[in-house]
Design a protein around this motif. Structure first.
Motif, PDB file in Angstrom:
ATOM      1  N   SER A  75      62.941  38.848  -6.346  1.00  0.00           N
ATOM      2  CA  SER A  75      62.857  39.426  -5.000  1.00  0.00           C
ATOM      3  C   SER A  75      63.129  38.338  -3.979  1.00  0.00           C
ATOM      4  O   SER A  75      63.187  37.172  -4.312  1.00  0.00           O
ATOM      5  N   GLY A  76      63.255  38.752  -2.730  1.00  0.00           N
ATOM      6  CA  GLY A  76      63.420  37.786  -1.660  1.00  0.00           C
ATOM      7  C   GLY A  76      64.872  37.487  -1.357  1.00  0.00           C
ATOM      8  O   GLY A  76      65.747  38.318  -1.540  1.00  0.00           O
ATOM      9  N   VAL A  77      65.110  36.287  -0.931  1.00  0.00           N
ATOM     10  CA  VAL A  77      66.415  35.843  -0.467  1.00  0.00           C
ATOM     11  C   VAL A  77      67.373  35.671  -1.651  1.00  0.00           C
ATOM     12  O   VAL A  77      66.980  35.195  -2.708  1.00  0.00           O
ATOM     13  N   ILE A  78      68.615  36.053  -1.441  1.00  0.00           N
ATOM     14  CA  ILE A  78      69.667  35.736  -2.400  1.00  0.00           C
ATOM     15  C   ILE A  78      70.610  34.762  -1.710  1.00  0.00           C
ATOM     16  O   ILE A  78      71.279  35.124  -0.740  1.00  0.00           O
ATOM     17  N   ALA A  79      70.615  33.519  -2.174  1.00  0.00           N
ATOM     18  CA  ALA A  79      71.561  32.535  -1.654  1.00  0.00           C
ATOM     19  C   ALA A  79      72.888  32.782  -2.354  1.00  0.00           C
ATOM     20  O   ALA A  79      72.939  32.918  -3.577  1.00  0.00           O
ATOM     21  N   ARG A  80      73.954  32.883  -1.599  1.00  0.00           N
ATOM     22  CA  ARG A  80      75.272  33.182  -2.162  1.00  0.00           C
ATOM     23  C   ARG A  80      76.173  31.959  -2.075  1.00  0.00           C
ATOM     24  O   ARG A  80      76.309  31.344  -1.036  1.00  0.00           O
ATOM     25  N   TRP A  81      76.807  31.654  -3.193  1.00  0.00           N
ATOM     26  CA  TRP A  81      77.764  30.555  -3.275  1.00  0.00           C
ATOM     27  C   TRP A  81      79.161  31.125  -3.090  1.00  0.00           C
ATOM     28  O   TRP A  81      79.529  32.096  -3.731  1.00  0.00           O
ATOM     29  N   HIS A  82      79.935  30.498  -2.217  1.00  0.00           N
ATOM     30  CA  HIS A  82      81.315  30.941  -2.003  1.00  0.00           C
ATOM     31  C   HIS A  82      82.141  30.628  -3.242  1.00  0.00           C
ATOM     32  O   HIS A  82      82.033  29.548  -3.829  1.00  0.00           O
ATOM     33  N   VAL A  83      82.950  31.586  -3.647  1.00  0.00           N
ATOM     34  CA  VAL A  83      83.866  31.407  -4.772  1.00  0.00           C
ATOM     35  C   VAL A  83      85.246  31.897  -4.357  1.00  0.00           C
ATOM     36  O   VAL A  83      85.378  32.804  -3.539  1.00  0.00           O
ATOM     37  N   ALA A  84      86.277  31.286  -4.928  1.00  0.00           N
ATOM     38  CA  ALA A  84      87.650  31.672  -4.601  1.00  0.00           C
ATOM     39  C   ALA A  84      88.009  33.007  -5.246  1.00  0.00           C
ATOM     40  O   ALA A  84      88.717  33.813  -4.652  1.00  0.00           O
ATOM     41  N   ASP A  85      87.532  33.243  -6.469  1.00  0.00           N
ATOM     42  CA  ASP A  85      87.854  34.463  -7.208  1.00  0.00           C
ATOM     43  C   ASP A  85      86.555  35.045  -7.745  1.00  0.00           C
ATOM     44  O   ASP A  85      86.050  34.605  -8.787  1.00  0.00           O
ATOM     45  N   ILE A  86      86.005  36.009  -7.046  1.00  0.00           N
ATOM     46  CA  ILE A  86      84.685  36.546  -7.398  1.00  0.00           C
ATOM     47  C   ILE A  86      84.699  37.284  -8.731  1.00  0.00           C
ATOM     48  O   ILE A  86      83.737  37.200  -9.501  1.00  0.00           O
ATOM     49  N   ASP A  87      85.776  37.998  -9.032  1.00  0.00           N
ATOM     50  CA  ASP A  87      85.844  38.710 -10.312  1.00  0.00           C
ATOM     51  C   ASP A  87      85.851  37.735 -11.491  1.00  0.00           C
ATOM     52  O   ASP A  87      85.128  37.922 -12.470  1.00  0.00           O
ATOM     53  N   ALA A  88      86.655  36.695 -11.397  1.00  0.00           N
ATOM     54  CA  ALA A  88      86.747  35.715 -12.480  1.00  0.00           C
ATOM     55  C   ALA A  88      85.437  34.944 -12.634  1.00  0.00           C
ATOM     56  O   ALA A  88      84.987  34.686 -13.753  1.00  0.00           O
ATOM     57  N   THR A  89      84.817  34.578 -11.513  1.00  0.00           N
ATOM     58  CA  THR A  89      83.548  33.849 -11.585  1.00  0.00           C
ATOM     59  C   THR A  89      82.454  34.714 -12.176  1.00  0.00           C
ATOM     60  O   THR A  89      81.671  34.258 -13.019  1.00  0.00           O
ATOM     61  N   MET A  90      82.416  35.975 -11.775  1.00  0.00           N
ATOM     62  CA  MET A  90      81.427  36.901 -12.330  1.00  0.00           C
ATOM     63  C   MET A  90      81.633  37.044 -13.836  1.00  0.00           C
ATOM     64  O   MET A  90      80.672  36.989 -14.608  1.00  0.00           O
ATOM     65  N   ALA A  91      82.869  37.188 -14.265  1.00  0.00           N
ATOM     66  CA  ALA A  91      83.162  37.326 -15.693  1.00  0.00           C
ATOM     67  C   ALA A  91      82.729  36.079 -16.467  1.00  0.00           C
ATOM     68  O   ALA A  91      82.136  36.179 -17.547  1.00  0.00           O
ATOM     69  N   ARG A  92      82.984  34.897 -15.904  1.00  0.00           N
ATOM     70  CA  ARG A  92      82.564  33.645 -16.562  1.00  0.00           C
ATOM     71  C   ARG A  92      81.054  33.573 -16.686  1.00  0.00           C
ATOM     72  O   ARG A  92      80.520  33.144 -17.715  1.00  0.00           O
ATOM     73  N   LEU A  93      80.334  33.969 -15.626  1.00  0.00           N
ATOM     74  CA  LEU A  93      78.868  33.937 -15.670  1.00  0.00           C
ATOM     75  C   LEU A  93      78.330  34.888 -16.737  1.00  0.00           C
ATOM     76  O   LEU A  93      77.422  34.537 -17.493  1.00  0.00           O
ATOM     77  N   LEU A  94      78.888  36.082 -16.798  1.00  0.00           N
ATOM     78  CA  LEU A  94      78.448  37.061 -17.797  1.00  0.00           C
ATOM     79  C   LEU A  94      78.762  36.560 -19.207  1.00  0.00           C
ATOM     80  O   LEU A  94      77.924  36.688 -20.116  1.00  0.00           O
TER      81      LEU A  94
END
Length: 141
Positions: A75-94
């Motif tokens: 819960s609470g704040v979500i700090a967001r990191w800027h990424v150039a390609d959000i789809d690719a970064t999300m896929a790498r994290l998963l």
């Protein structure tokens, strides 16, 4: 003269883990860099810190025993990191073992957001921001 705004910029994002060494290794593997700082406590790290991006933003991981008790739900704040390609970064994290918390969501004016829960229970936010991309281009320009 210092800027008179209350917030001058994001200086540091801290995550927590019961096993800081495991979290350090997971983030080092995902980010492709080692932390630049570690503070040991007894025989294990109590705090590690990475420097990220063009502005050398700090991502710290602290041993959960040094923090106040929290609820089991994120819960609470979500700090967001800027990424150039959000789809690719999300896929790498998963692929790296994170779990989807918020799917990639297209916002207006070229913005997109997403977030995951890392294997240590922290929410890691992502954003693709045209504003940040413009600032970065001007800085590198």
């Amino acid at each position: 003269m210092l800027n008179e705004q209350a917030f001058l910029g994001l200086a540091q994002v801290n995550l927590s883990a019961v096993d800081v060494a495991a979290a350090r290794d997971w983030y080092a593997s995902f980010l492709g860099i080692d932390p630049y700082f570690q503070r040991p406590d007894e025989s294990r790290p109590a705090y590690v810190e990475f420097r990220l991006g063009a502005f050398q933003d700090e991502l710290g991981i602290i041993d959960r025993r040094y923090l106040p008790p929290t609820t089991a739900q994120p819960s609470g704040v979500i700090a967001r990191w800027h990424v150039a390609d959000i789809d690719a970064t999300m896929a790498r994290l998963l692929d790296h073992g994170a779990s989807e918390y918020e799917p990639v969501t297209l916002r207006e004016a070229g913005f997109a957001t997403a977030s995951v829960t890392d294997p240590f229970g922290n929410i890691l936010g992502l954003i693709h921001s045209p504003h940040f991309a413009d600032v970065l281009s001007a800085k590198n320009g």
